[in-house]
Scaffold this motif. Structure first.
Motif, PDB file in Angstrom:
ATOM      1  N   THR A   1       0.759  -1.147  -0.043  1.00 26.86           N
ATOM      2  CA  THR A   1      -0.163   0.086   0.108  1.00 26.86           C
ATOM      3  C   THR A   1       0.987   1.234   0.091  1.00 26.86           C
ATOM      4  O   THR A   1       1.620   1.346   0.669  1.00 26.86           O
ATOM      5  CB  THR A   1      -0.845   0.089   1.149  1.00 26.86           C
ATOM      6  N   TYR A   2       0.423   2.280  -0.684  1.00 28.24           N
ATOM      7  CA  TYR A   2       0.961   3.437  -0.848  1.00 28.24           C
ATOM      8  C   TYR A   2       0.496   4.026   0.612  1.00 28.24           C
ATOM      9  O   TYR A   2      -0.106   3.939   1.069  1.00 28.24           O
ATOM     10  CB  TYR A   2       0.440   4.331  -1.935  1.00 28.24           C
ATOM     11  N   VAL A   3       1.566   4.872   0.901  1.00 27.23           N
ATOM     12  CA  VAL A   3       1.553   5.585   2.322  1.00 27.23           C
ATOM     13  C   VAL A   3       0.281   6.502   2.467  1.00 27.23           C
ATOM     14  O   VAL A   3      -0.292   6.570   3.614  1.00 27.23           O
ATOM     15  CB  VAL A   3       2.591   6.264   2.914  1.00 27.23           C
ATOM     16  N   ASN A   4      -0.344   6.761   1.018  1.00 23.81           N
ATOM     17  CA  ASN A   4      -1.411   7.712   0.959  1.00 23.81           C
ATOM     18  C   ASN A   4      -2.645   6.593   1.125  1.00 23.81           C
ATOM     19  O   ASN A   4      -3.351   6.405   0.129  1.00 23.81           O
ATOM     20  CB  ASN A   4      -1.490   8.268  -0.260  1.00 23.81           C
ATOM     21  N   SER A   5      -2.736   6.181   2.427  1.00 18.92           N
ATOM     22  CA  SER A   5      -4.020   5.158   2.733  1.00 18.92           C
ATOM     23  C   SER A   5      -4.157   5.166   4.143  1.00 18.92           C
ATOM     24  O   SER A   5      -3.412   5.623   4.963  1.00 18.92           O
ATOM     25  CB  SER A   5      -3.543   3.784   2.299  1.00 18.92           C
ATOM     26  N   THR A   6      -5.321   4.951   4.467  1.00 22.81           N
ATOM     27  CA  THR A   6      -5.776   4.842   5.975  1.00 22.81           C
ATOM     28  C   THR A   6      -4.796   3.967   6.632  1.00 22.81           C
ATOM     29  O   THR A   6      -4.391   2.872   6.059  1.00 22.81           O
ATOM     30  CB  THR A   6      -7.014   4.578   6.282  1.00 22.81           C
ATOM     31  N   ALA A   7      -4.862   4.261   8.199  1.00 25.55           N
ATOM     32  CA  ALA A   7      -4.120   3.333   9.031  1.00 25.55           C
ATOM     33  C   ALA A   7      -4.559   1.768   8.920  1.00 25.55           C
ATOM     34  O   ALA A   7      -3.755   0.860   8.955  1.00 25.55           O
ATOM     35  CB  ALA A   7      -4.183   3.654  10.400  1.00 25.55           C
ATOM     36  N   ALA A   8      -6.131   2.035   8.687  1.00 15.66           N
ATOM     37  CA  ALA A   8      -6.824   0.443   8.552  1.00 15.66           C
ATOM     38  C   ALA A   8      -6.147  -0.389   7.227  1.00 15.66           C
ATOM     39  O   ALA A   8      -5.955  -1.604   7.404  1.00 15.66           O
ATOM     40  CB  ALA A   8      -8.142   0.815   8.578  1.00 15.66           C
ATOM     41  N   ILE A   9      -5.965   0.305   6.031  1.00 19.58           N
ATOM     42  CA  ILE A   9      -5.341  -0.270   5.068  1.00 19.58           C
ATOM     43  C   ILE A   9      -3.936  -0.696   5.192  1.00 19.58           C
ATOM     44  O   ILE A   9      -3.409  -1.788   4.854  1.00 19.58           O
ATOM     45  CB  ILE A   9      -5.467   0.439   3.843  1.00 19.58           C
ATOM     46  N   LYS A  10      -3.060   0.163   6.031  1.00 20.63           N
ATOM     47  CA  LYS A  10      -1.900  -0.385   6.333  1.00 20.63           C
ATOM     48  C   LYS A  10      -1.606  -1.528   7.102  1.00 20.63           C
ATOM     49  O   LYS A  10      -1.241  -2.383   7.293  1.00 20.63           O
ATOM     50  CB  LYS A  10      -1.213   1.032   7.229  1.00 20.63           C
ATOM     51  N   ALA A  11      -2.767  -1.559   8.172  1.00 19.39           N
ATOM     52  CA  ALA A  11      -2.974  -2.898   9.133  1.00 19.39           C
ATOM     53  C   ALA A  11      -3.272  -4.063   8.148  1.00 19.39           C
ATOM     54  O   ALA A  11      -2.637  -5.024   8.522  1.00 19.39           O
ATOM     55  CB  ALA A  11      -3.937  -2.534  10.149  1.00 19.39           C
ATOM     56  N   PHE A  12      -4.266  -3.638   7.257  1.00 17.21           N
ATOM     57  CA  PHE A  12      -4.608  -4.888   6.590  1.00 17.21           C
ATOM     58  C   PHE A  12      -3.186  -5.347   5.531  1.00 17.21           C
ATOM     59  O   PHE A  12      -2.910  -6.834   5.746  1.00 17.21           O
ATOM     60  CB  PHE A  12      -5.618  -4.547   5.360  1.00 17.21           C
ATOM     61  N   THR A  13      -2.278  -4.512   5.168  1.00 17.29           N
ATOM     62  CA  THR A  13      -1.287  -4.958   4.427  1.00 17.29           C
ATOM     63  C   THR A  13      -0.155  -5.608   5.390  1.00 17.29           C
ATOM     64  O   THR A  13       0.343  -6.673   5.166  1.00 17.29           O
ATOM     65  CB  THR A  13      -0.777  -3.613   3.908  1.00 17.29           C
ATOM     66  N   GLY A  14      -0.164  -5.001   6.495  1.00 14.82           N
ATOM     67  CA  GLY A  14       0.830  -5.636   7.523  1.00 14.82           C
ATOM     68  C   GLY A  14       0.611  -7.100   7.981  1.00 14.82           C
ATOM     69  O   GLY A  14       1.325  -7.821   7.978  1.00 14.82           O
ATOM     70  N   ARG A  15      -0.888  -7.284   7.996  1.00 14.09           N
ATOM     71  CA  ARG A  15      -1.248  -8.691   8.704  1.00 14.09           C
ATOM     72  C   ARG A  15      -1.138  -9.741   7.595  1.00 14.09           C
ATOM     73  O   ARG A  15      -1.212 -10.822   7.801  1.00 14.09           O
ATOM     74  CB  ARG A  15      -2.423  -8.785   9.576  1.00 14.09           C
TER      75      ARG A  15
END
Ligand code: 13P
Ligand code: SF4
Length: 367
Positions: A139-153
């Motif tokens: 995910t591009y950093v231009n995304s919500t924290a929830a999307i970053k969490a989805f990506t991380g898990r």
């Protein structure tokens, strides 16, 4: 609590800030900065207005600002002059004792808003059915924290426009296929420059919940979320053609959030930092047309009177959400801190932070 705070809608700038003189606001900001010293830190994105940038403790692109936020251990108050996802990132990268503020809570990013977590989870289920365990999210950093969490898990990482190539290369060492969100253009431009043919890239349309692809799905290497930046999509191949006709010796440099067609006919493309560094290093007398956000282009023009620089699209407007941060909002945020009032605080929940930080750290360890 004052009577005014009962009347004022929550999170909105109190009216009296609108009536202040510019010098009065500047003096008050200087005064509060002086008083708070190292306890206060003001990171500023390159796309901010000059009236705000003059008070920056650090100016940078998304990657640089994530790095300075992570490195700062002294500041108790971080007043982020940028947009919502950047302040969220700063909150997740700083300690629990450090508080991050966004001077105007309405300063979002339309691109980040194009990827909603529910649509993303739905897309992931469908894509798993099609591709099994061969897909990694980026995910591009231009995304919500929830999307970053989805990506991380799901084993993925964040990228910025400064490190997108490195991160896409890394992703392909992990899995056979890539799910890139939310900016289709940065994903497409980066993958293409790394040698992946356009025919092997599909689009995930979150509105209809379907893959847009004509061909054999087995051939797909990259799935691009159908999102874009409304500012950078405003640059067109017609703009490039017109500049070429009028100024044949001009070098055209654009941000990779521009469409593939525009990047294709431009001379250079790269992140905000790349654009700033390239123009700084360019010889006196050189001529440039820049395809990125207007506040930055105007600042670059003012800083280089020895070069002929124009916007690739003279009718382009600034990023309206970045522009929401202005002197009244900055002063308001600082006065809230000075008075010990809670307001404009960006706080990501510990549950989301725990997973989102995985994707941020995977990026920062490689950046
Ligand atoms: P960079 O700062 O990563 O170049 O991104 C530009 C942008 O659009 C930030 O919102
Ligand atoms: Fe979002 Fe585009 Fe504005 Fe950047 S320039 S904050 S990507 S809308």
């Amino acid at each position: 609590m004052t009577i005014a705070s009962f009347i004022q809608p929550q999170g909105m700038l109190p009216d009296h800030y609108r009536n202040l003189e510019r010098t009065e606001m500047e003096n008050r900001i200087r005064e509060i900065k002086g008083k708070l010293g190292d306890k206060l830190f003001i990171p500023c994105h390159h796309y901010q207005k000059d009236e705000v940038v003059q008070f920056a403790d650090s100016i940078g692109d998304s990657l640089q600002l994530a790095q300075v936020a992570a490195a700062n251990k002294k500041a108790e108050h971080i007043v982020f002059c940028g947009v919502h996802f950047m302040a969220e990132t700063a909150d997740m990268l700083t300690t629990d004792d450090q508080v991050v503020y966004l001077p105007d809570m309405r300063a979002g990013c339309s691109m980040a808003d194009m990827a909603d977590i529910y649509q993303t989870e739905e897309a992931w289920v469908e894509l798993q059915k099609l591709f099994g365990d061969t897909l990694i999210p980026l995910t591009y950093v231009n995304s919500t924290a929830a999307i970053k969490a989805f990506t991380g898990r799901n084993g993925g990482a964040c990228v910025t426009s400064s490190n997108a190539k490195k991160m896409v290369e890394w992703a392909f060492t992990q899995k056979e296929r890539l799910f890139f969100l939310p900016d289709q253009h940065l994903g497409r431009n980066t993958a293409y420059e790394l040698g992946i043919p356009l025919e092997q890239m599909a689009i995930w349309n979150p509105i209809i919940g379907k893959l847009e692809y004509e061909g054999n799905v087995e051939d797909i290497k990259v799935v691009l979320w159908k999102g874009h930046c409304s500012v950078h999509e405003g640059f067109t191949t017609t703009n490039v053609k017109e500049v070429r006709e009028k100024y044949p010796n001009m070098t055209i440099i654009v941000h990779p959030e521009c469409s593939r067609e525009v990047v294709e006919v431009s001379d250079m493309n790269g992140s905000t930092k790349f654009i700033v560094d390239t123009i700084n290093a360019a010889p006196s007398g050189s001529a440039w047309a820049i395809g990125t956000e207007m506040n930055l282009v105007k600042r670059i023009i003012a800083e280089h009177p020895d070069k002929h620089i124009i916007s690739l699209n003279e009718n382009m407007c600034p990023c309206l959400t970045m522009n929401r941060i202005d002197l009244p909002h900055l002063l308001w945020a600082l006065e809230l801190i000075e008075n010990g009032d809670e307001g404009n605080i960006i706080k990501v929940t510990p549950e989301v932070t725990e997973e989102a930080i995985l994707s941020l750290n995977r990026m920062l360890s490689l950046a």
